[in-house]
Design a protein around this motif. Structure first.
Motif, short mmCIF file in Angstrom:
data_model
loop_
_atom_site.label_atom_id
_atom_site.label_comp_id
_atom_site.label_asym_id
_atom_site.label_seq_id
_atom_site.Cartn_x
_atom_site.Cartn_y
_atom_site.Cartn_z
N CYS A 61 0.85 -1.07 -0.12
CA CYS A 61 0.01 0.00 0.00
C CYS A 61 0.83 1.24 -0.09
N ARG A 80 -13.10 -7.70 -8.02
CA ARG A 80 -11.98 -6.90 -8.34
C ARG A 80 -11.49 -7.04 -9.89
N TRP A 111 -13.73 -0.17 -3.43
CA TRP A 111 -12.70 0.63 -3.47
C TRP A 111 -13.21 1.59 -4.19
N GLU A 163 -11.31 3.35 -6.44
CA GLU A 163 -10.93 2.91 -7.97
C GLU A 163 -12.33 2.14 -8.58
N ARG A 181 -11.07 9.89 1.89
CA ARG A 181 -10.31 8.48 2.13
C ARG A 181 -8.96 8.82 2.14
N ALA A 201 -5.80 6.35 -5.04
CA ALA A 201 -7.37 6.17 -5.28
C ALA A 201 -7.87 7.33 -5.51
#
Length: 598
Positions: free
Chosen positions: A100, A194, A229, A231, A260, A265
């Motif tokens: 991350c 995903r 997410w 995204e 966030r 993102a």
């Protein structure tokens, strides 16, 4: 309630974990961690910190996550016996957070690689998963493929392969690899969510429209259960923008997405949202574009590549892929907005025409663009239409003032047609005065030789509302003799069918030939064949006009279920369920019959 001592800590922890996410739950987790540390309960201290970190992640408080991990890593280094049961869990968490780190441009590559080296020292092996994710982020596709080849195969392996193929721009091969996964009817598997998110736009770019539609619909259902997410939301918004589903796209608008606090993102979402904003004509588009490009520049400066900037520029400059792709069988194109450059008089002409054509959304859209500062005749027209659309006790007085203004400026036809509408209003309180008002206006229209057909229509409408049906029939007949366009002729034919109890075939044909779809649909629904109409069309127009109900959706679900169109039935049922709880039983049966495992 949390107990003060340590004996019930585990029970308290389980109780807190069961609470919905929020400030209360986060505060209680903080207290659990403190008490577990004070009472020296190592395993609960670690698991509590991990749960607290997840709560902070949900709130976008990444700055509070790193210290929790650092504390655990320090303890692992100096007191490894405290992690006998949870070492694998700790190192897996560490690996995820190292991967991350690339999402934050303030984290240097040296810092990221140093954390990776520490992770690999602790695990005693090369962590190919994290190495692959770093390579994907910076755009080193050869390294990414090499790390994937060395990575242990699991159920996610094909998803990682698809990510690399898409990064390299090989949509065709990505579609081929994804095909077996796209065929899976399950919707709540995070791995499939995903993958579908990544494949949505590539399928559209390849013009695989049917696959793209199914993917979108399954993704909508999946994101109702699996945490989405930012995204994902951006890709959904972008897909809708590029396929002409602008109204659908607005449901993926995240108002405070920067809260966030994950810059990668934020960048991806801002770019996709900018595309939607541009198609909608929203003035926030330049700010979104600037935010996305500025963040991309920061990432590229950190990475020493142009990967992020190239991708964001490509997203921002993407042209529409389809004028309109129906996502659901009942989807219809969004109601068009007025073309740019129309003057106030042209806009008001459209307002009045859309009103007569039973197109209220279009009428309101045009009225909203009319300026406030207008010459007196146009101001009167604007005020009259506002008063008719948004009716109050002041409506008749507004119309009377408008009539005086029209007469003062020599527009007698408009004045008398407005007087017809005023008479219809007055008739609700005083039948005789109302009818007399309309009759006077109609006589005046016959005298000036303009607007007679619409005048007789309003007279017939008023008379029929008062139960004077025979007089209304005569007024319709007189009006038809003067009808010189399909709109007024069809309107009179429609009213005549209502008065005589006949099916409105003539009106339907007139409206259809004249290209007046809403009026044609109104007539169609009153034909004997209406029972055999495609319910998708009926529900679609009701949805577009804001008149759809739970009964609409439930009936549509039943029809689709009977026809074994289970995915259509599920999507209709999910819209019926907020109104009708019994829809859930049929939804569950549809999932079972469709082959979904969830």
């Amino acid at each position: 309630m949390i107990t003060p001592g340590g004996s019930d800590l585990w029970a308290d922890f389980e109780a807190v974990r069961g609470l919905p996410h929020g400030e209360k739950r986060t505060g209680q987790l903080e207290e659990i961690v403190w008490r577990a540390d004070v009472h020296d309960v190592p395993r609960l201290t670690f698991l509590g910190r991990q749960a607290l970190a997840e709560a902070h992640r949900a709130d976008g408080r990444w700055d509070l996550i790193w210290p929790l991990l650092t504390t655990c890593l320090d303890e692992h280094r100096h007191r490894p016996e405290r992690f006998v049961e949870d070492e694998a869990n700790l190192l897996g968490w560490y690996a995820w957070l190292v991967s991350c780190m690339v999402d934050f441009p303030d984290r240097s590559l040296d810092e990221i690689h140093s954390a990776l080296a520490d992770l690999e020292r602790r695990t005693g092996r090369t962590v190919h998963m994290v190495r692959r994710e770093i390579a994907v982020h910076v755009g080193d596709w050869a390294q990414a493929e090499e790390e994937l080849r060395r990575q242990e195969r699991d159920e996610w392996w094909d998803v990682y392969r698809i990510e690399i193929l898409l990064g390299r721009g090989d949509d065709e091969e990505a579609v081929r690899v994804a095909a077996p996964l796209l065929d899976d009817p399950d919707v709540f598997d995070e791995r499939l969510v995903r993958m579908r998110s990544m494949m949505l736009l590539p399928l559209a770019r390849q013009q695989k429209w049917d696959e793209a539609v199914v993917t979108y619909r399954r993704l909508v259902r999946g994101l109702a259960e699996v945490e989405g997410w930012l995204e994902d939301f951006g890709r959904m918004a972008g897909f809708c923008a590029l396929t002409g589903n602008l109204s659908e796209g607005t449901q993926w608008w995240v108002a405070e997405f920067e809260a966030r606090r994950r810059p990668f993102a934020t960048m991806e979402y801002a770019a996709s949202a900018a595309v939607l904003a541009r198609r909608l004509g929203w003035d926030v588009e330049p700010q979104l574009r600037a935010l996305a490009t500025d963040l991309a520049a920061r990432f590229d400066a950190r990475n020493g590549t142009s990967t992020c900037g190239d991708r964001i520029r490509a997203t921002l400059n993407t042209e529409p892929l389809s004028d309109f792709l129906p996502i659901y069988p009942w989807n219809l194109p969004s109601i068009p907005t007025p073309p740019p450059g129309l003057g106030d008089e042209e806009l008001l002409d459209r307002v009045e025409l859309h009103d007569l054509r039973c197109e209220p959304h279009e009428a309101h859209a045009c009225l909203a663009q009319v300026q406030d500062d207008l010459p007196q005749p146009l101001q009167a027209r604007r005020d009259e239409m506002r008063a008719r659309f948004f009716q109050t006790d002041e409506t008749p007085d507004v119309i009377r003032r408008a009539i005086r203004t029209y007469l003062q400026h020599g527009d007698r036809r408009r004045a008398e047609l407005s007087r017809c509408w005023l008479g219809l209003w007055v008739a609700h309180d005083d039948a005789d005065e109302g009818v007399e008002t309309v009759e006077q206006a109609v006589r005046a229209l016959h005298t000036i030789g303009e607007g007679q057909a619409w005048g007789e229509y309003w007279l017939a409408y008023t008379l029929n509302s008062l139960g004077r049906r025979l007089e209304a029939v005569h007024a319709v007949a007189r009006g038809k003799r003067h009808a010189d366009d399909p709109l007024v002729l069809g309107s009179l034919q429609m009213l005549e069918a209502t008065l005589t109890g006949a099916a409105p075939y003539e009106a339907y044909e007139t409206f259809t030939r004249g290209g007046i779809p809403e009026k044609a649909r109104e007539a169609l629904y009153q034909l004997p064949e209406a029972a055999e109409l495609d319910l998708n069309d009926v529900v679609g127009h009701a949805q577009l006009r804001g008149t759809v109900t739970g009964e609409h959706w439930y009936r549509l679900m039943e029809v689709n279920f009977a026809a074994e169109r289970y995915e259509d039935a599920i999507d209709a049922g999910l819209r019926a369920a907020p109104w009708l709880e019994e829809a859930w039983h049929l939804i569950a049966e549809c999932y079972r019959r469709s082959g979904a495992q969830n």
